[in-house]
Design a protein around this motif. Structure first.
Motif, PDB file in Angstrom:
ATOM      1  N   LEU A   8     -54.632 -18.526  82.929  1.00 36.63           N
ATOM      2  CA  LEU A   8     -55.273 -17.319  83.438  1.00 36.63           C
ATOM      3  C   LEU A   8     -56.779 -17.442  83.575  1.00 36.63           C
ATOM      4  CD1 LEU A   8     -53.991 -14.499  84.110  1.00 36.63           C
ATOM      5  CD2 LEU A   8     -52.504 -15.975  82.793  1.00 36.63           C
ATOM      6  N   ALA A   9     -57.278 -16.981  84.717  1.00 31.40           N
ATOM      7  CA  ALA A   9     -58.695 -16.687  84.892  1.00 31.40           C
ATOM      8  C   ALA A   9     -58.832 -15.174  84.812  1.00 31.40           C
ATOM      9  CB  ALA A   9     -59.202 -17.203  86.225  1.00 31.40           C
ATOM     10  N   LEU A  10     -59.655 -14.703  83.903  1.00 35.45           N
ATOM     11  CA  LEU A  10     -59.758 -13.286  83.595  1.00 35.45           C
ATOM     12  C   LEU A  10     -61.103 -12.756  84.060  1.00 35.45           C
ATOM     13  CD1 LEU A  10     -58.482 -13.732  79.943  1.00 35.45           C
ATOM     14  CD2 LEU A  10     -57.110 -12.965  81.900  1.00 35.45           C
ATOM     15  N   ASN A  11     -61.078 -11.794  84.958  1.00 32.74           N
ATOM     16  CA  ASN A  11     -62.314 -11.262  85.515  1.00 32.74           C
ATOM     17  C   ASN A  11     -62.562  -9.821  85.119  1.00 32.74           C
ATOM     18  OD1 ASN A  11     -62.952  -9.232  88.001  1.00 32.74           O
ATOM     19  ND2 ASN A  11     -64.534 -10.785  87.770  1.00 32.74           N
ATOM     20  N   ASP A  12     -63.828  -9.498  84.959  1.00 34.99           N
ATOM     21  CA  ASP A  12     -64.303  -8.119  84.890  1.00 34.99           C
ATOM     22  C   ASP A  12     -65.809  -8.158  85.077  1.00 34.99           C
ATOM     23  OD1 ASP A  12     -64.339  -5.240  84.353  1.00 34.99           O
ATOM     24  OD2 ASP A  12     -62.438  -5.568  83.342  1.00 34.99           O
ATOM     25  N   SER A  37     -62.755 -16.773  80.960  1.00 36.39           N
ATOM     26  CA  SER A  37     -63.369 -15.518  81.364  1.00 36.39           C
ATOM     27  C   SER A  37     -64.366 -15.801  82.471  1.00 36.39           C
ATOM     28  CB  SER A  37     -64.104 -14.872  80.181  1.00 36.39           C
ATOM     29  OG  SER A  37     -63.219 -14.603  79.113  1.00 36.39           O
ATOM     30  N   VAL A  38     -64.364 -14.984  83.517  1.00 38.52           N
ATOM     31  CA  VAL A  38     -65.303 -15.175  84.620  1.00 38.52           C
ATOM     32  C   VAL A  38     -65.753 -13.799  85.115  1.00 38.52           C
ATOM     33  CG1 VAL A  38     -63.341 -15.457  86.209  1.00 38.52           C
ATOM     34  CG2 VAL A  38     -65.641 -16.159  86.921  1.00 38.52           C
ATOM     35  N   THR A  39     -67.001 -13.452  84.833  1.00 31.51           N
ATOM     36  CA  THR A  39     -67.508 -12.144  85.238  1.00 31.51           C
ATOM     37  C   THR A  39     -67.965 -12.181  86.693  1.00 31.51           C
ATOM     38  OG1 THR A  39     -69.730 -12.658  84.420  1.00 31.51           O
ATOM     39  CG2 THR A  39     -68.216 -11.555  82.896  1.00 31.51           C
ATOM     40  N   ALA A  40     -67.760 -11.073  87.380  1.00 30.42           N
ATOM     41  CA  ALA A  40     -68.200 -10.939  88.769  1.00 30.42           C
ATOM     42  C   ALA A  40     -68.057  -9.481  89.177  1.00 30.42           C
ATOM     43  CB  ALA A  40     -67.374 -11.828  89.699  1.00 30.42           C
ATOM     44  N   ASP A  41     -68.932  -9.043  90.048  1.00 31.62           N
ATOM     45  CA  ASP A  41     -68.880  -7.715  90.643  1.00 31.62           C
ATOM     46  C   ASP A  41     -68.136  -7.835  91.968  1.00 31.62           C
ATOM     47  OD1 ASP A  41     -69.387  -5.315  92.031  1.00 31.62           O
ATOM     48  OD2 ASP A  41     -71.353  -5.086  91.098  1.00 31.62           O
ATOM     49  N   MET A  42     -67.014  -7.146  92.095  1.00 33.54           N
ATOM     50  CA  MET A  42     -66.176  -7.283  93.278  1.00 33.54           C
ATOM     51  C   MET A  42     -66.860  -6.821  94.566  1.00 33.54           C
ATOM     52  SD  MET A  42     -63.424  -8.721  92.293  1.00 33.54           S
ATOM     53  CE  MET A  42     -64.583  -9.634  91.251  1.00 33.54           C
ATOM     54  N   ARG A  43     -67.958  -6.092  94.444  1.00 24.15           N
ATOM     55  CA  ARG A  43     -68.673  -5.636  95.633  1.00 24.15           C
ATOM     56  C   ARG A  43     -69.542  -6.728  96.243  1.00 24.15           C
ATOM     57  NH1 ARG A  43     -71.500  -0.616  92.741  1.00 24.15           N
ATOM     58  NH2 ARG A  43     -71.825  -2.328  91.261  1.00 24.15           N
ATOM     59  N   VAL A  67     -56.844 -12.641  87.600  1.00 28.77           N
ATOM     60  CA  VAL A  67     -56.645 -11.195  87.556  1.00 28.77           C
ATOM     61  C   VAL A  67     -58.002 -10.522  87.427  1.00 28.77           C
ATOM     62  CG1 VAL A  67     -55.541  -9.265  86.362  1.00 28.77           C
ATOM     63  CG2 VAL A  67     -54.403 -11.487  86.438  1.00 28.77           C
ATOM     64  N   THR A  68     -58.340  -9.643  88.370  1.00 28.34           N
ATOM     65  CA  THR A  68     -59.603  -8.910  88.279  1.00 28.34           C
ATOM     66  C   THR A  68     -59.398  -7.600  87.514  1.00 28.34           C
ATOM     67  OG1 THR A  68     -59.361  -7.657  90.351  1.00 28.34           O
ATOM     68  CG2 THR A  68     -60.284  -9.894  90.490  1.00 28.34           C
ATOM     69  N   GLY A  69     -60.477  -7.107  86.937  1.00 30.23           N
ATOM     70  CA  GLY A  69     -60.382  -5.896  86.129  1.00 30.23           C
ATOM     71  C   GLY A  69     -59.444  -6.079  84.959  1.00 30.23           C
ATOM     72  N   ALA A  70     -59.538  -7.243  84.305  1.00 28.69           N
ATOM     73  CA  ALA A  70     -58.523  -7.644  83.326  1.00 28.69           C
ATOM     74  C   ALA A  70     -58.823  -7.228  81.894  1.00 28.69           C
ATOM     75  CB  ALA A  70     -58.337  -9.167  83.373  1.00 28.69           C
ATOM     76  N   SER A  71     -59.971  -6.609  81.641  1.00 27.09           N
ATOM     77  CA  SER A  71     -60.350  -6.369  80.247  1.00 27.09           C
ATOM     78  C   SER A  71     -59.550  -5.259  79.587  1.00 27.09           C
ATOM     79  CB  SER A  71     -61.847  -6.046  80.155  1.00 27.09           C
ATOM     80  OG  SER A  71     -62.147  -4.792  80.740  1.00 27.09           O
ATOM     81  N   ARG A  72     -58.894  -4.408  80.369  1.00 20.68           N
ATOM     82  CA  ARG A  72     -58.165  -3.289  79.769  1.00 20.68           C
ATOM     83  C   ARG A  72     -57.102  -2.778  80.745  1.00 20.68           C
ATOM     84  NH1 ARG A  72     -62.902   1.391  80.152  1.00 20.68           N
ATOM     85  NH2 ARG A  72     -62.669   1.816  82.389  1.00 20.68           N
ATOM     86  N   GLY A  73     -56.276  -1.864  80.262  1.00 24.77           N
ATOM     87  CA  GLY A  73     -55.330  -1.153  81.099  1.00 24.77           C
ATOM     88  C   GLY A  73     -54.352  -2.025  81.855  1.00 24.77           C
ATOM     89  N   ILE A  74     -54.154  -1.718  83.119  1.00 19.93           N
ATOM     90  CA  ILE A  74     -53.176  -2.418  83.942  1.00 19.93           C
ATOM     91  C   ILE A  74     -53.529  -3.890  84.087  1.00 19.93           C
ATOM     92  CG2 ILE A  74     -52.255  -2.603  86.289  1.00 19.93           C
ATOM     93  CD1 ILE A  74     -52.416   0.461  86.468  1.00 19.93           C
TER      94      ILE A  74
END
Length: 268
Positions: free
Chosen positions: A32-36, A65-71, A10-17
């Motif tokens: 879960l692999a959690l991205n932001d 946790s796996v950080t990455a910039d989606m761009r 799930v990308t953008g997983a740190s908050r909200g939806i």
């Protein structure tokens, strides 16, 4: 020992939806692999700890946790590779990460426009692409078993544009087109591709939108709720419930759809 239903990213997983989706899929039995982005790593690690305390059929679930910039294409590719290395597969890809900049079209700079599209559609495209490559390989290794589920983040503005959201609406309309084309291309591998198209949801993004409109958030919610047939804004869990259904066997005949979830604000 970890026995799970599969692996969800799930990308953008740190908050909200994104956070709500990750928690729901964990309760459904997925590791879960959690991205932001790196600046949100603390939120990811907190969510990771919460998921690791969830039991599924009496067993612990894994989370990372796996950080990455989606761009950035190479970062998205490495995100998929790291997920497979640490968790063994990618069975569900939820391309949730997105941004919103509230401004009139005539006030939107080329840089603002490009930034919005880079995150909201280029990022979704890269997630779809590299998740699909992995899922096709899994489909082949598993002897033709269904290959997985890909879910994107569209919006009510992908079906009915709003003023002050020209770049955002453009990016979300593109998500719908990408979702439909991908669903056709990936169907032979048993990979289903869908998107969720929410209306106003109680998230930080909507709080920021209220600030941009120079109105008090509580007043904004009360006013906007009156224009919604169900008389409330949505909650992140509403979207999480939809995603849970879309990736389940109960939705096995649904693909290529951008499902409206907006309290009746807009009808397809």
């Amino acid at each position: 020992m970890s026995i799970s239903k599969g692996v969800a990213l799930v990308t953008g997983a740190s908050r909200g939806i994104g956070r709500a989706i990750a928690l729901r899929l964990a309760r459904d039995g997925y590791s879960l692999a959690l991205n932001d982005i790196p600046s949100n790593l603390h939120g990811l690690d907190s969510l990771k700890s919460e998921i690791e305390n969830i039991k599924y059929n009496g067993h612990d679930l894994k989370a990372m946790s796996v950080t990455a910039d989606m761009r950035e294409e190479e970062q998205v590719k490495e995100m998929i590779e790291k997920t497979v290395k640490d968790l063994g597969a990618v069975d569900v890809m939820v391309a949730n990460a997105g941004i919103h900049q509230s401004m009139q079209m005539v006030d939107t700079s080329s840089e603002d426009f490009d930034k919005t599209l880079a995150v909201n559609i280029r990022g979704v495209f890269l997630c779809y692409k590299y998740a699909a490559i992995q899922m096709i390989a899994q489909h082949q290794r598993r002897g033709g078993a269904p290959g997985g589920n890909i879910i994107g983040a569209a919006s009510v503005t992908s079906k009915q544009a709003w003023p002050g959201a020209s770049a955002y609406s453009t990016s979300k309309w593109a998500v719908r087109g990408l979702t439909q084309a991908s669903a056709l291309e990936l169907a032979p591998y048993g990979i289903r591709v869908n998107a969720y198209a929410p209306g106003l949801i109680e998230t930080k993004m909507v709080e920021d939108y209220a600030i941009d409109q120079k109105v008090d958030y509580n007043e904004f919610v009360a006013e906007r709720s009156q224009g919604i047939p169900l008389k409330r804004l949505g909650k992140p869990d509403d979207i999480a419930d939809l995603v849970s259904f879309l990736v389940s066997d109960k939705a096995s005949y649904i693909t290529g759809q951008s499902v409206s979830i907006n309290g009746g604000t807009f009808f397809d």
